[in-house]
Design an enzyme around this catalytic site. Structure first.
Site, PDB file in Angstrom:
ATOM      1  N   HIS A 105      35.507 -26.083  25.308  1.00  0.00           N
ATOM      2  CA  HIS A 105      34.337 -25.752  26.110  1.00  0.00           C
ATOM      3  C   HIS A 105      34.029 -26.816  27.159  1.00  0.00           C
ATOM      4  O   HIS A 105      34.256 -27.999  26.934  1.00  0.00           O
ATOM      5  CB  HIS A 105      33.107 -25.605  25.202  1.00  0.00           C
ATOM      6  CG  HIS A 105      33.271 -24.562  24.161  1.00  0.00           C
ATOM      7  ND1 HIS A 105      32.721 -24.683  22.905  1.00  0.00           N
ATOM      8  CD2 HIS A 105      33.924 -23.374  24.163  1.00  0.00           C
ATOM      9  CE1 HIS A 105      33.016 -23.614  22.182  1.00  0.00           C
ATOM     10  NE2 HIS A 105      33.754 -22.808  22.927  1.00  0.00           N
ATOM     11  N   LYS A 152      29.356 -35.973  25.399  1.00  0.00           N
ATOM     12  CA  LYS A 152      29.054 -35.690  23.996  1.00  0.00           C
ATOM     13  C   LYS A 152      29.496 -36.857  23.115  1.00  0.00           C
ATOM     14  O   LYS A 152      30.621 -37.340  23.238  1.00  0.00           O
ATOM     15  CB  LYS A 152      29.779 -34.421  23.532  1.00  0.00           C
ATOM     16  CG  LYS A 152      29.337 -33.171  24.274  1.00  0.00           C
ATOM     17  CD  LYS A 152      30.143 -31.956  23.860  1.00  0.00           C
ATOM     18  CE  LYS A 152      29.711 -30.735  24.644  1.00  0.00           C
ATOM     19  NZ  LYS A 152      30.545 -29.567  24.328  1.00  0.00           N
ATOM     20  N   TYR A 171      26.491 -33.592  17.142  1.00  0.00           N
ATOM     21  CA  TYR A 171      26.758 -34.264  18.401  1.00  0.00           C
ATOM     22  C   TYR A 171      25.530 -34.345  19.286  1.00  0.00           C
ATOM     23  O   TYR A 171      24.667 -33.486  19.254  1.00  0.00           O
ATOM     24  CB  TYR A 171      27.932 -33.633  19.150  1.00  0.00           C
ATOM     25  CG  TYR A 171      27.865 -32.156  19.407  1.00  0.00           C
ATOM     26  CD1 TYR A 171      27.615 -31.663  20.684  1.00  0.00           C
ATOM     27  CD2 TYR A 171      28.108 -31.237  18.392  1.00  0.00           C
ATOM     28  CE1 TYR A 171      27.589 -30.311  20.942  1.00  0.00           C
ATOM     29  CE2 TYR A 171      28.085 -29.884  18.636  1.00  0.00           C
ATOM     30  CZ  TYR A 171      27.824 -29.414  19.910  1.00  0.00           C
ATOM     31  OH  TYR A 171      27.795 -28.072  20.152  1.00  0.00           O
ATOM     32  N   ASP A 200      36.003 -17.575  22.495  1.00  0.00           N
ATOM     33  CA  ASP A 200      37.022 -18.619  22.623  1.00  0.00           C
ATOM     34  C   ASP A 200      38.437 -18.048  22.717  1.00  0.00           C
ATOM     35  O   ASP A 200      39.306 -18.640  23.353  1.00  0.00           O
ATOM     36  CB  ASP A 200      36.931 -19.609  21.463  1.00  0.00           C
ATOM     37  CG  ASP A 200      35.688 -20.487  21.546  1.00  0.00           C
ATOM     38  OD1 ASP A 200      34.946 -20.404  22.540  1.00  0.00           O
ATOM     39  OD2 ASP A 200      35.459 -21.265  20.601  1.00  0.00           O
TER      40      ASP A 200
END
Length: 180
Positions: free
Chosen positions: A63, A72, A132, A169
């Site tokens: 992503h 992140k 995260y 995905d």
């Protein structure tokens, strides 16, 4: 905190100091001053924390956002994942290269994935909880996905015995779209 360089200089492995005894352990998972001094070298603000739980064989990613790009800081609090960052910064000397690291509750490692990278992970344990911090907010209309199996990237995913991928995905774009 120990910071370890990867093949891509901006992506860093972070090993926190862990203090343990017969009662358990203590570790500091976030320190703004140390992070900026040792990892990014610049002011870094996190605005959102996320937590996901996934079954063995789940692959999430790759992503990225084209607006409100996100850095992140990722870690696993239960189980183990193989975590991947792909450099999608046009003009970068490492454009199209990837870094993969095992993150687990046992090794307590964190991975810094800066802005300009696509990100994904594969769950190698029975299940995993993945947390995260993000430097910008999730922007659904700006989210994109590179197909995890893209032949140009040649990511060596440690697919164990099954693969669980979301419909979104599984319809990821090829990396070559970013090369245009």
């Amino acid at each position: 905190m120990k910071v370890i360089d990867t093949r891509i200089p901006e992506v860093k492995i972070i090993e926190p100091n862990v203090f343990g005894d017969e009662r358990g352990f203590f570790m500091e998972t976030w320190n703004q001053k140390q992070f900026e001094e040792l990892v990014t070298g610049k002011p870094t603000q996190f605005v959102q924390d996320n937590h996901s739980k996934s079954k063995k064989g789940t692959l999430r990613g790759l992503h990225y956002q084209t607006e409100n790009t996100q850095g992140k800081l990722v870690r696993v609090v239960s189980g183990e994942v193989f975590d991947v960052a792909v450099d999608i910064r046009k003009g970068s000397s490492t454009f199209g290269q990837w870094v993969g690291e095992y993150l687990s509750a046992d090794n307590r490692r964190q991975l810094w994935v800066p802005e300009g990278f696509a990100h994904g992970f594969y769950v190698t344990s029975d299940e995993a909880e993945f947390v995260y911090k993000c430097t910008d907010y999730y922007t659904p209309q700006a989210e994109h996905c590179i197909i995890w199996s893209d032949p140009d990237l040649r990511i060596k995913w440690p697919i164990i015995d099954r693969l669980l991928v979301s419909e979104k995905d599984s319809k990821g774009q090829k990396f070559e779209i970013l090369m245009i």
